[in-house]
Structure formats: structure tokens, C-alpha cells
Design an enzyme around this catalytic site. Structure first.
Site, PDB file in Angstrom:
ATOM      1  CG  HIS A 119      39.071  46.394  27.942  1.00 29.73           C
ATOM      2  ND1 HIS A 119      37.770  46.805  28.141  1.00 29.73           N
ATOM      3  CD2 HIS A 119      39.243  45.317  28.734  1.00 29.73           C
ATOM      4  CE1 HIS A 119      37.175  46.007  29.023  1.00 29.73           C
ATOM      5  NE2 HIS A 119      38.053  45.089  29.404  1.00 29.73           N
ATOM      6  CG  HIS A 147      36.526  40.301  35.400  1.00 26.79           C
ATOM      7  ND1 HIS A 147      37.701  41.005  35.343  1.00 26.79           N
ATOM      8  CD2 HIS A 147      36.372  39.919  36.694  1.00 26.79           C
ATOM      9  CE1 HIS A 147      38.230  41.062  36.561  1.00 26.79           C
ATOM     10  NE2 HIS A 147      37.447  40.407  37.398  1.00 26.79           N
ATOM     11  CG  ASP A 202      40.499  42.586  30.947  1.00 32.02           C
ATOM     12  OD1 ASP A 202      40.513  42.771  29.715  1.00 32.02           O
ATOM     13  OD2 ASP A 202      39.482  42.741  31.649  1.00 32.02           O
ATOM     14  CG  ASP A 224      34.362  43.149  30.919  1.00 34.02           C
ATOM     15  OD1 ASP A 224      34.651  42.374  31.858  1.00 34.02           O
ATOM     16  OD2 ASP A 224      35.180  43.958  30.451  1.00 34.02           O
ATOM     17  CG  HIS A 225      36.661  39.608  29.428  1.00 36.74           C
ATOM     18  ND1 HIS A 225      37.711  39.756  28.551  1.00 36.74           N
ATOM     19  CD2 HIS A 225      36.604  40.756  30.156  1.00 36.74           C
ATOM     20  CE1 HIS A 225      38.273  40.954  28.732  1.00 36.74           C
ATOM     21  NE2 HIS A 225      37.619  41.570  29.706  1.00 36.74           N
ATOM     22  CG  HIS A 230      42.625  41.339  35.394  1.00 33.90           C
ATOM     23  ND1 HIS A 230      42.371  42.661  35.691  1.00 33.90           N
ATOM     24  CD2 HIS A 230      41.501  40.876  34.771  1.00 33.90           C
ATOM     25  CE1 HIS A 230      41.155  42.981  35.264  1.00 33.90           C
ATOM     26  NE2 HIS A 230      40.603  41.915  34.706  1.00 33.90           N
ATOM     27  CG  HIS A 274      39.554  37.499  32.866  1.00 37.98           C
ATOM     28  ND1 HIS A 274      39.751  37.941  31.582  1.00 37.98           N
ATOM     29  CD2 HIS A 274      39.075  38.580  33.557  1.00 37.98           C
ATOM     30  CE1 HIS A 274      39.408  39.222  31.498  1.00 37.98           C
ATOM     31  NE2 HIS A 274      38.994  39.632  32.679  1.00 37.98           N
TER      32      HIS A 274
HETATM   33 ZN   LIG Z   1      38.775  41.640  33.551  1.00 37.85          ZN
END
Ligand SMILES: [Zn+2]
Length: 254
Positions: free
Chosen positions: A166, A55, A128, A57-58, A111, A53
Site C-alpha cells: 500500500h 485479503h 501488508d 484487496d490482494h 497481519h 496473504h
Molecule cells: Zn491485508
């Protein structure tokens, strides 16, 4: 033989690295530095990138990685990830020929709008959406979509290894114990995860069998979970979507 190795990133992200011989692929490289360091140390050539996805941090490390390695980038068709070369969705397959590995793409929105999972070789990369003993926050979808996505993942075989994005497991278990206080499997899981974390080990992967036994977000039809959701709401609801929405809200506030 394919090996799957976690590379810690940021505070609690994992970049999952799939390696065989001198080749490697990475899932959700939120930053490039840990990937570059690992590739150099292990003398591996990057052959593919998979994203679940959009985001940061990915996906934040993708641009820097493809500047150095001309590799295919798989990721959800419906999300703003400019570096994708292979936009995918439900029914597609992500083939990584150099690793002899192929993954089914599953749409699991909730999400984010078009979040995907990759499933193959008995392994699930679910970003996530499904966490060990928890689930992601519902940012771009609805509780109904998120519950449907989680149910889709929960229908995979018990032995499926769950590689999520995570290291949230211990905190998730502590919340789960409030929601599902009589669950002995949960109590046992807390002990084993605490041992791993105390030894500096990742709590992942888990298995779908474990998740079905202990993850409250996969157990919204269980009487104990319904009861706890009702206590939280101060109202009687039984519909799994409302139960899910209640415990998700409760977790957000906890
Ligand atoms: Zn995420």
C-alpha cells in the site's frame, strides 16, 4: 533484465509487476482490470502470480486472471486462497523460470495467520506486514508474532528494496514523527517522500536501511521509542513486545 513496475489498484494498493522481455508476473493482484490493461498495452504474457496473504484487496483478481491465463499461483499454504496451485511456506522457493527469477519464501505471520514474503534479487515483497515507515495491523496473529516477523525482515541486507502492498508512507511518517520526534533521518524522509507524492510518484520501493533508520516498528528497543510508548501507556514498560503493542495500538487510534 528484470524490471519491477507498480500498478495502482483500488485507492492505495500496488500490484507489483515483474517483467522481462515479453513475460510478466504479478504480486498480489487484488483486481484483474489494471493487470489486464497493462499486459495488453505492453504486449506481455502473464507467466505467474504470487500472493502474500488472503485479503481480498490482494487476491481478488486471481480468479479472473487465471481464467484467461493458465499460470502457476504461489501463496501461503496456511490461508484460504482457493486458486493456489503452489502453496508455499518458510524454506520453499518460488521459481519463475520464464523470468529467470527465484524467490525465497519467508513466513511472516501477524497481519494474517500465515502471511508470507518473497525475497530474491535484492527485493522483498512483503504485502501488508512491513510498510514504508509502518507495519500492518495485527488481525490474526499476536503482537509477539508480528514483531518476530518484522525482525526477520529487518535482518535482511540494508540495500534490500522493500515492495509493500500500500501507499501509506506519508501518513506513516507523520505518525512516526510523533513517536520518534528527534529522529533527523525521519524528518529528511518526510521531505523526500512529500516531493515524490507531490509529483504523483510512488514512495516505493524503500530500502531496509531506510526502514531500520526511520520505521518505529523496527525500532522498539530504541530509548526514544520506549519513552514514547511509556508516555502513551502512562506506565513503564521496556520489553520490545509491549513497546511494539503499545505503538501499534496508538497508531490504530490515530
Ligand atoms: Zn491485508
Amino acid at each position: 533484465m528484470l524490471e519491477i513496475v507498480p500498478l495502482p489498484a483500488f485507492r492505495d494498493n500496488y500490484i507489483w509487476t515483474l517483467r522481462d522481455g515479453a513475460k510478466a508476473a504479478v504480486v498480489d493482484p487484488g483486481e484483474a482490470a489494471p493487470v489486464k490493461a497493462y499486459l495488453a498495452k505492453e504486449k506481455l504474457t502473464l507467466v505467474a502470480i504470487l500472493a502474500t496473504h488472503h485479503h481480498p484487496d490482494h487476491v481478488g483478481g486471481i480468479a479472473e486472471l487465471i481464467a484467461a491465463h493458465n499460470v502457476p499461483v504461489f501463496g501461503p499454504r496456511g490461508e484460504p486462497i482457493p486458486e493456489l496451485t503452489h502453496p508455499v511456506g518458510q524454506g520453499d522457493r518460488a521459481n519463475i523460470e520464464e523470468l529467470g527469477a527465484s524467490f525465497d519464501v519467508l513466513d511472516i505471520p501477524g497481519h494474517t495467520r500465515a502471511h508470507v514474503a518473497y525475497y530474491g534479487l535484492g527485493s522483498l515483497f512483503c504485502g501488508d506486514t512491513l510498510f514504508a515507515c509502518g507495519c500492518g495491523r495485527v488481525f490474526e496473529g499476536t503482537p509477539q508474532q508480528m514483531l518476530e516477523s518484522l525482525s526477520k525482515l529487518a535482518a535482511l541486507p540494508d540495500a534490500t528494496k522493500v515492495y509493500c502492498g500500500h501507499e501509506y508512507t506519508l501518513a506513516n511518517i507523520q505518525f512516526a514523527r510523533n513517536v520518534d520526534p528527534g529522529n533527523q533521518a525521519l524528518e529528511a524522509r518526510e521531505k523526500s517522500v512529500r516531493k515524490l507524492r507531490d509529483a504523483g510518484q510512488p514512495s516505493l520501493p524503500s530500502t531496509l536501511g531506510e526502514e531500520r533508520a526511520t520505521n518505529p516498528f523496527l525500532r522498539c528497543a530504541e530509548p526514544a521509542i520506549v519513552e514514547s510508548a511509556n508516555k502513551y501507556l502512562g506506565a513503564r514498560v521496556a520489553d520490545p513486545i509491549r513497546v511494539f503493542a503499545a505503538i501499534r495500538e496508538w497508531k490504530n487510534k490515530s
